[in-house]
Design a protein around this motif. Structure first.
Motif, PDB file in Angstrom:
ATOM      1  N   SER A  16      32.237  24.275  48.860  1.00 44.22           N
ATOM      2  CA  SER A  16      33.005  23.516  49.856  1.00 44.22           C
ATOM      3  C   SER A  16      33.930  24.418  50.656  1.00 44.22           C
ATOM      4  O   SER A  16      34.168  24.180  51.851  1.00 44.22           O
ATOM      5  N   LEU A  17      34.459  25.465  50.003  1.00 48.00           N
ATOM      6  CA  LEU A  17      35.307  26.417  50.728  1.00 48.00           C
ATOM      7  C   LEU A  17      34.511  27.155  51.795  1.00 48.00           C
ATOM      8  O   LEU A  17      35.029  27.418  52.898  1.00 48.00           O
ATOM      9  N   LEU A  18      33.257  27.497  51.491  1.00 42.80           N
ATOM     10  CA  LEU A  18      32.426  28.174  52.477  1.00 42.80           C
ATOM     11  C   LEU A  18      32.089  27.253  53.645  1.00 42.80           C
ATOM     12  O   LEU A  18      32.099  27.672  54.810  1.00 42.80           O
ATOM     13  N   VAL A  19      31.797  25.987  53.346  1.00 45.18           N
ATOM     14  CA  VAL A  19      31.523  25.019  54.417  1.00 45.18           C
ATOM     15  C   VAL A  19      32.764  24.824  55.280  1.00 45.18           C
ATOM     16  O   VAL A  19      32.691  24.759  56.516  1.00 45.18           O
ATOM     17  N   MET A  20      33.915  24.756  54.630  1.00 49.56           N
ATOM     18  CA  MET A  20      35.169  24.632  55.375  1.00 49.56           C
ATOM     19  C   MET A  20      35.395  25.843  56.275  1.00 49.56           C
ATOM     20  O   MET A  20      35.933  25.724  57.379  1.00 49.56           O
ATOM     21  N   PHE A  21      34.933  27.023  55.817  1.00 51.42           N
ATOM     22  CA  PHE A  21      35.120  28.247  56.596  1.00 51.42           C
ATOM     23  C   PHE A  21      34.354  28.180  57.907  1.00 51.42           C
ATOM     24  O   PHE A  21      34.916  28.484  58.974  1.00 51.42           O
ATOM     25  N   PHE A  22      33.060  27.797  57.884  1.00 48.87           N
ATOM     26  CA  PHE A  22      32.357  27.845  59.162  1.00 48.87           C
ATOM     27  C   PHE A  22      32.715  26.690  60.083  1.00 48.87           C
ATOM     28  O   PHE A  22      32.527  26.785  61.296  1.00 48.87           O
ATOM     29  N   TYR A  23      33.265  25.602  59.557  1.00 50.86           N
ATOM     30  CA  TYR A  23      33.817  24.587  60.455  1.00 50.86           C
ATOM     31  C   TYR A  23      35.155  25.041  61.033  1.00 50.86           C
ATOM     32  O   TYR A  23      35.471  24.781  62.200  1.00 50.86           O
ATOM     33  N   LEU A  24      35.965  25.714  60.215  1.00 48.14           N
ATOM     34  CA  LEU A  24      37.224  26.262  60.729  1.00 48.14           C
ATOM     35  C   LEU A  24      36.972  27.350  61.764  1.00 48.14           C
ATOM     36  O   LEU A  24      37.761  27.504  62.705  1.00 48.14           O
ATOM     37  N   ARG A  25      35.896  28.120  61.608  1.00 50.95           N
ATOM     38  CA  ARG A  25      35.573  29.147  62.586  1.00 50.95           C
ATOM     39  C   ARG A  25      35.297  28.523  63.952  1.00 50.95           C
ATOM     40  O   ARG A  25      35.765  29.022  64.982  1.00 50.95           O
ATOM     41  N   MET A  26      34.559  27.428  63.971  1.00 44.01           N
ATOM     42  CA  MET A  26      34.294  26.740  65.236  1.00 44.01           C
ATOM     43  C   MET A  26      35.582  26.199  65.843  1.00 44.01           C
ATOM     44  O   MET A  26      35.813  26.300  67.058  1.00 44.01           O
ATOM     45  N   THR A  27      36.449  25.635  64.997  1.00 46.25           N
ATOM     46  CA  THR A  27      37.726  25.122  65.497  1.00 46.25           C
ATOM     47  C   THR A  27      38.614  26.247  66.004  1.00 46.25           C
ATOM     48  O   THR A  27      39.257  26.132  67.052  1.00 46.25           O
ATOM     49  N   TYR A  28      38.636  27.371  65.269  1.00 44.91           N
ATOM     50  CA  TYR A  28      39.458  28.520  65.670  1.00 44.91           C
ATOM     51  C   TYR A  28      39.005  29.077  67.013  1.00 44.91           C
ATOM     52  O   TYR A  28      39.836  29.396  67.881  1.00 44.91           O
ATOM     53  N   LEU A  29      37.688  29.193  67.211  1.00 51.21           N
ATOM     54  CA  LEU A  29      37.173  29.696  68.489  1.00 51.21           C
ATOM     55  C   LEU A  29      37.580  28.790  69.640  1.00 51.21           C
ATOM     56  O   LEU A  29      37.870  29.254  70.744  1.00 51.21           O
ATOM     57  N   SER A  30      37.615  27.512  69.376  1.00 53.04           N
ATOM     58  CA  SER A  30      37.930  26.558  70.440  1.00 53.04           C
ATOM     59  C   SER A  30      39.416  26.512  70.756  1.00 53.04           C
ATOM     60  O   SER A  30      39.810  26.315  71.902  1.00 53.04           O
ATOM     61  N   ILE A  31      40.285  26.726  69.749  1.00 48.21           N
ATOM     62  CA  ILE A  31      41.728  26.575  69.950  1.00 48.21           C
ATOM     63  C   ILE A  31      42.404  27.899  70.313  1.00 48.21           C
ATOM     64  O   ILE A  31      43.138  27.988  71.299  1.00 48.21           O
ATOM     65  N   MET A  32      42.129  28.941  69.538  1.00 45.20           N
ATOM     66  CA  MET A  32      42.964  30.139  69.589  1.00 45.20           C
ATOM     67  C   MET A  32      42.569  31.151  70.662  1.00 45.20           C
ATOM     68  O   MET A  32      43.369  31.983  71.039  1.00 45.20           O
ATOM     69  N   PHE A  33      41.327  31.113  71.112  1.00 47.28           N
ATOM     70  CA  PHE A  33      40.919  32.099  72.090  1.00 47.28           C
ATOM     71  C   PHE A  33      41.481  31.782  73.464  1.00 47.28           C
ATOM     72  O   PHE A  33      42.045  30.726  73.707  1.00 47.28           O
ATOM     73  N   PHE A  34      41.298  32.725  74.384  1.00 44.32           N
ATOM     74  CA  PHE A  34      41.820  32.551  75.735  1.00 44.32           C
ATOM     75  C   PHE A  34      41.253  31.295  76.370  1.00 44.32           C
ATOM     76  O   PHE A  34      40.054  31.053  76.339  1.00 44.32           O
ATOM     77  N   SER A  35      42.117  30.528  76.960  1.00 45.39           N
ATOM     78  CA  SER A  35      41.719  29.289  77.611  1.00 45.39           C
ATOM     79  C   SER A  35      42.349  29.229  78.988  1.00 45.39           C
ATOM     80  O   SER A  35      43.518  29.583  79.161  1.00 45.39           O
TER      81      SER A  35
END
Length: 323
Positions: free
Chosen positions: A269-288
């Motif tokens: 479950s931690l690994l699944v949480m990681f790749f969903y968090l990666r998608m969220t991180y790319l959408s929020i934290m990168f240049f917008s």
């Protein structure tokens, strides 16, 4: 996807096939319901995508092989009285697409439009899961293999379709953990289907099919809030809805002494949480190019999803307290 009268006809017959499986009292009628839903699902897979016909052919061949194995197991059950459980179990697992029979899902999912993708991960799973409840067989090895496969192989994917596919394989492992309790796996499948349908509908509406498009897409920032909430809920982040259904499976595993499966589930479950968090991180934290405070201008869809995800866990715990 445009819903014309033909596709509505085939969709209704697919639902009739699933209902026939659920309402039947013998294996032969269950097999007939599976075939009816298969034949009805194939026309729904047609779309403007180039690989649509290839996906339809692969799906038909795989499901035909599993149906042939199922009818062979039923014939062995009626005549030779041999060890037919393993053949029937294998055919059902192939139909569901759980590990180690998951490879056909990855080649099919790239050629699916929105509605067939939702149906394949939700409605078509009901009948095989119902059939598994009739089989007296240990699923511990299959559950562990499914959880590990869905969690690890989803880490290096850039296609959102394949990420959703591996997530579905992982969640099938969770459902198999609670397959001996009809209420729990039905409850899990219903709410997981709702979350998955919301996620697929939102991503297809914004034409997001790859992870890097989470950065580029700047059309509707308020809709992105809905995507973030759904992604976190799909990953099982508390206190969202996705965590509440996992919590029920964890409690069921503890009560039934499924220690090994529970440990594998928590780690994966931690690994699944990681790749969903990666998608969220790319959408929020990168240049917008849009201002961050514009994210607070929520629309009705974002507010509805926020309320749905946040309030479900307290409601579940409240019902459990008074039950």
């Amino acid at each position: 996807m445009k819903m014309n009268s033909s596709k509505m006809f085939f969709l209704n017959f697919m639902i009739v096939g699933v209902m026939l499986c659920l309402c039947s009292n013998n294996w032969l009628f269950i097999w007939c319901g599976l075939e009816l839903s298969l034949i009805s699902f194939l026309p729904l897979m047609s779309s403007k995508l180039i690989v649509s016909s290839e996906s339809s052919m692969k799906y038909f061949l795989i499901q035909s092989v599993s149906s042939s194995m199922l009818i062979l197991g039923l014939m062995m059950m009626l005549t030779m009285k041999m060890n037919y459980d393993l053949i029937i179990l294998t055919s059902i697992l192939i139909k569901m697409g759980v590990a180690p029979f998951h490879f056909w899902l990855l080649s099919i999912v790239e050629g699916l439009s929105m509605l067939p993708m939702i149906l394949m991960f939700t409605l078509s799973k009901i009948a095989p899961l119902m059939m598994l409840t009739f089989i007296v067989f240990s699923f511990s090895l299959i559950i562990s293999l499914t959880l590990i496969t869905g969690a690890i192989l989803g880490l290096n994917q850039s296609s959102i379709r394949k990420i959703i596919t591996y997530s579905s394989i992982f969640n099938m492992g969770l459902i198999l953990m609670s397959i001996k309790n009809n209420f729990i796996w039905c409850y899990y499948l219903i709410f997981y289907s709702i979350l998955l349908s919301i996620l697929i509908y939102t991503l297809f509406s914004l034409n997001m099919f790859y992870v890097n498009q989470m950065i580029i897409n700047e059309k509707l920032v308020s809709i992105k809030m809905a995507i973030w909430l759904t992604l976190l809920s799909m990953g099982g982040m508390p206190p969202f809805l996705g965590f509440s259904i996992k919590l029920i499976v964890i409690e069921f595993s503890i009560n039934n002494m499924l220690s090994i499966n529970l440990i594998v589930m928590i780690i994966s479950s931690l690994l699944v949480m990681f790749f969903y968090l990666r998608m969220t991180y790319l959408s929020i934290m990168f240049f917008s190019v849009s201002n961050k405070w514009m994210m607070l201008n929520l629309n009705n869809l974002s507010m509805t999803l926020l309320t749905f995800n946040l309030l479900t866990l307290p409601l579940v715990l409240t019902f459990k307290l008074f039950s």
